[in-house]
Design an enzyme around this catalytic site. Structure first.
Site, short mmCIF file in Angstrom:
data_model
loop_
_atom_site.label_atom_id
_atom_site.label_comp_id
_atom_site.label_asym_id
_atom_site.label_seq_id
_atom_site.Cartn_x
_atom_site.Cartn_y
_atom_site.Cartn_z
N SER A 34 58.35 0.77 23.57
CA SER A 34 59.67 1.30 23.89
C SER A 34 60.72 0.53 23.12
O SER A 34 60.46 -0.58 22.65
CB SER A 34 59.98 1.17 25.40
OG SER A 34 59.17 2.01 26.18
N SER A 66 56.03 6.17 23.28
CA SER A 66 57.13 5.23 23.12
C SER A 66 58.36 5.75 23.87
O SER A 66 58.76 6.90 23.70
CB SER A 66 57.47 5.05 21.64
OG SER A 66 58.37 3.98 21.44
N ASP A 96 62.05 5.59 23.93
CA ASP A 96 63.13 5.19 23.03
C ASP A 96 64.45 5.79 23.53
O ASP A 96 64.64 7.01 23.46
CB ASP A 96 62.84 5.67 21.61
CG ASP A 96 61.44 5.27 21.15
OD1 ASP A 96 61.00 4.17 21.54
OD2 ASP A 96 60.79 6.05 20.43
#
Length: 343
Positions: free
Chosen positions: A229, A267, A269
């Site tokens: 992340s 991920s 983000d």
């Protein structure tokens, strides 16, 4: 101030940095950390104060851009809907989000006893990265007192690297962490500032691209997918409304892409942007609010600043972090060591 990346000759873009080259170059913004390094724990809280007043009573225009939504943050939905920020921001590990929310709610209730009595509830904002490779995240070790400590120690000068919420994070196979950068630019003959703070915990080992074109390869085995992340907080003193702030937040992704990231399936983000230029009163008598707003065709310089500061903040988070061994002997090397060995 020379940032960790600039001390190695790594320059991201051509806009001028602020005096500290930190998010706190935006007046009123402060940052604090609480770091936990003991046994199998490598974790903590990082607190961001958007201004020094009562945030519930004096909200700020804000927006969020979810670049890839594999994450467990709290409070983003209301920011997206109402376009305002009304509490300090906490960054932590994935399983520390609930603790962070409770700490912020207690703090806001203490300062604003009218909450949920005559003034509605408060939207507290906590964002996270999974630091479980280097830290025993399942221990649920962080407490509300740890969050209060980060909030209380906030100042305009703060550490970067393996501190606070960045203590146990990883980035492109190297040690990640907390990083920051700023840019100053001119609008209508006056100087304005945009600053970024990141919690870096993303990227495949071997994918990192430095501003000079080199591609560092850590000793760790190459990952087959991008997981992790990154949390990006963008502060600016330019008068913008929430729609414009969302446009600026989107450009943080360009800074990640310059580094070699592609926002993989696993991920989380997230970019949050806020403006300190104008405050929105919670208790206001009139039906209308008068706001100054940047002319739309002047916004490119903010897009560029968001890109450059995000890129540099990530590099600073890595270069400021020494190599670390954590849970179960898991290890992350330092990008600073790689740079020293490959001058």
């Amino acid at each position: 101030m020379t940032s960790p990346s600039r001390s190695h000759g790594l320059i991201c873009g051509d806009l001028e940095p602020g005096s500290r080259n930190l998010i706190t170059d935006v007046s009123g913004v402060s940052v604090g950390h609480h770091t936990v390094i003991e046994g199998n724990l490598r974790t903590g809280f990082t607190a961001v104060w958007p201004h020094q007043g009562n945030l519930f009573r004096e909200k700020l225009p804000a927006a969020v851009e979810v670049i890839n939504g594999f994450g467990k943050s709290a409070g983003l939905m209301q920011v997206e809907e109402l376009g305002t920020l009304e509490s300090p921001i906490l960054l932590t590990n994935t399983f520390g989000v609930g603790t962070g929310v409770n700490a912020l709610v207690r703090r806001e209730l203490a300062e604003n006893p009218e909450i949920d009595r005559s003034a509605g509830t408060v939207n507290t904002l906590v964002m996270e990265c999974n630091d479980g490779y280097l830290s025993d995240i399942n221990a649920l070790a962080l407490s509300e007192d740890d969050a209060f400590s980060a909030l209380k120690t906030a100042s305009d000068n703060f550490g970067q690297g393996s501190v606070g919420a960045g203590t146990g994070t990883s980035c492109f196979g190297f040690k990640g962490g907390i990083g920051s950068a700023s840019r100053v630019f001119d609008l209508d003959g006056s100087a304005y500032t945009l600053g970024a703070l990141v919690q870096s915990n993303f990227g495949r080992a071997g994918d990192l691209v430095l501003p000079d074109g080199r591609r560092p390869s850590p000793e760790a085995a190459r990952q087959t997918e991008e997981r992790g992340s990154v949390i990006i907080v963008l502060a600016m003193d330019v008068p913008l409304e929430s729609r414009q702030l969302k446009r600026v937040a989107k450009r943080a992704a360009a800074g990640l892409a310059r580094l070699g990231a592609y926002y993989g399936n696993g991920s989380g983000d997230v970019a949050l942007a806020f403006s300190t230029a104008q405050r929105l009163a919670h208790f206001q008598e009139s039906d209308f609010v008068a706001l100054d707003v940047l002319k739309e065709d002047r916004i490119d310089v903010l897009f560029k600043a968001a890109t450059e500061t995000t890129q540099e903040a990530v590099l600073n988070s890595m270069i400021a972090s020494p190599a670390m061994t954590g849970r179960s002997g898991n290890h992350r090397p330092s990008l600073a060591d790689w740079l020293a060995a490959n001058r």
